[in-house]
Enzyme design. Sequence first.
Site, mmCIF file in Angstrom:
data_model
loop_
_atom_site.group_PDB
_atom_site.id
_atom_site.type_symbol
_atom_site.label_atom_id
_atom_site.label_comp_id
_atom_site.label_asym_id
_atom_site.label_seq_id
_atom_site.Cartn_x
_atom_site.Cartn_y
_atom_site.Cartn_z
ATOM 1 N N TYR A 74 18.582 15.352 -6.883
ATOM 2 C CA TYR A 74 18.704 15.441 -8.345
ATOM 3 C C TYR A 74 19.893 14.596 -8.775
ATOM 4 O O TYR A 74 21.049 14.989 -8.608
ATOM 5 C CB TYR A 74 18.890 16.894 -8.785
ATOM 6 C CG TYR A 74 17.814 17.819 -8.251
ATOM 7 C CD1 TYR A 74 16.533 17.813 -8.781
ATOM 8 C CD2 TYR A 74 18.084 18.699 -7.197
ATOM 9 C CE1 TYR A 74 15.553 18.658 -8.290
ATOM 10 C CE2 TYR A 74 17.113 19.538 -6.692
ATOM 11 C CZ TYR A 74 15.845 19.515 -7.248
ATOM 12 O OH TYR A 74 14.869 20.348 -6.754
ATOM 13 N N LEU A 103 30.543 15.401 -1.903
ATOM 14 C CA LEU A 103 31.004 16.256 -0.811
ATOM 15 C C LEU A 103 30.319 17.606 -0.861
ATOM 16 O O LEU A 103 29.729 17.994 -1.878
ATOM 17 C CB LEU A 103 32.521 16.447 -0.882
ATOM 18 C CG LEU A 103 33.390 15.193 -0.842
ATOM 19 C CD1 LEU A 103 34.854 15.568 -1.000
ATOM 20 C CD2 LEU A 103 33.175 14.421 0.447
ATOM 21 N N CYS A 154 24.745 17.777 -12.213
ATOM 22 C CA CYS A 154 25.916 18.482 -12.752
ATOM 23 C C CYS A 154 26.486 17.769 -13.975
ATOM 24 O O CYS A 154 26.941 18.423 -14.924
ATOM 25 C CB CYS A 154 26.982 18.617 -11.665
ATOM 26 S SG CYS A 154 26.472 19.613 -10.247
ATOM 27 N N GLY A 170 29.826 22.379 -8.750
ATOM 28 C CA GLY A 170 28.391 22.620 -8.681
ATOM 29 C C GLY A 170 27.989 23.158 -7.318
ATOM 30 O O GLY A 170 28.100 22.463 -6.308
ATOM 31 N N LEU A 184 37.197 13.786 -8.310
ATOM 32 C CA LEU A 184 38.381 13.764 -7.459
ATOM 33 C C LEU A 184 38.798 12.322 -7.173
ATOM 34 O O LEU A 184 37.949 11.435 -7.034
ATOM 35 C CB LEU A 184 38.095 14.490 -6.140
ATOM 36 C CG LEU A 184 37.770 15.985 -6.240
ATOM 37 C CD1 LEU A 184 37.434 16.535 -4.864
ATOM 38 C CD2 LEU A 184 38.926 16.757 -6.849
ATOM 39 N N ASP A 213 21.465 19.660 -2.447
ATOM 40 C CA ASP A 213 20.238 18.963 -2.862
ATOM 41 C C ASP A 213 19.996 17.662 -2.127
ATOM 42 O O ASP A 213 18.964 17.018 -2.335
ATOM 43 C CB ASP A 213 20.280 18.678 -4.363
ATOM 44 C CG ASP A 213 21.427 17.766 -4.760
ATOM 45 O OD1 ASP A 213 22.370 17.632 -3.963
ATOM 46 O OD2 ASP A 213 21.377 17.192 -5.855
#
Length: 398
Positions: free
Chosen positions: A269, A301, A273, A261, A287, A265
Amino acid sequence: PCTRGLSRKFAEMADEGSTLPGITQAATDNEQASHSPQAGAQTGSEAGLGDELPPEAGEGTEGADEGAEPISKKRQKKMAKLERIHAYKGQRRLDDKAKKEVKKQARSAAFHTLPAEEQELAKKNSAEERQARRTEHNAKQIRMKQAVSEGSQSQKLVIDLDFEGLMPETDERHLCQQISYSYSANSKVLQPCHMHLLGLKGNLKTMAEKSISGIVNWHVTRSESGWQQVFADQLDKVVYLTADSENELDDLDSSKIYIIGGIVDHNRYKSLCLNRATAAGVATARLPITKHVQLETSAVLAVNHVVQIMVEYMNKRDWAAVLDEVLPKRKRADFKSGKEEKASGKRPQLHAQPEQAMAPTLQPISDPKLDPVTEPKSEPMLEPLTEPKLESVIGVRG
């Protein structure tokens, strides 16, 4: 009346031969027009004096922009800040260019002071270094071209940029920087991925082409269409990477299409994603960060860090080593504890084992006479008066 008075005054000064900076012949012409019936409705800006009148006297100073919306103070501050940033960057480029020129002249002067044999050797070494850099650059370009070529078996890595309208201009600039870092990380590995920049359109596209140097020459697949349209017939191979997923990624599959993504932000939000992937019916994964590293903050991240982790793992196949190398220190729990110990002035090695560290300095005292614990305290002794002293005292009294 104020306009007519000022016009008459300027006209009289003009007749006397006075020179007024910024005042044109239109001021004298306005005096004649001020006695006409239409002059009463004429404002300061229409008479050619809007630039010289103060805002309260010149009623029509902003008449030219009547249809434009007023700019808020917050917006004006942002615009002024951007202007200062651009001016600073421009000056910094000039300063860097001047510094490079100074260094170049210094190297040239030092070179001409060398003997002839050393000059020839320096030329030879310089030519070899240039050739090595040129060879490395050409090899990198060949690897990147092969990664995006048709029929390539390179891992497909997509940055989803279809988040128009969800980021302010500042975050869009930060995202452009992260995209630049991502391409740089992919170009440094021996087996680069096939990068896709999908959904790049609108203001973000304009900003990226303006702020990212050489983006038009990148060996990537760019499209204004989203990944749902580009991979419409391969949705079963799509894996959307998001920290909110419940599925942990164990290994990379070269047949899969991994999507990241591309949004900055600041966690405004929640599950954005994940909800997008769920709505499209594609698989999700996260991950394995918490499996190998103890985090102090969330596992979310930046885009460039996720891309670097993916491309490095493609070449090393070791999650622990890659995460230890790429993951920012501010995300680690041990980084915060180390800062606290450093701020308090404590030494971890002494604090961990205080008894062993202090043992060499504490030695028992073998002499009991010198032992302060066993030696009894001595009381002060009064010296007895001798007989001659007593006699002398009695004699004086008598």
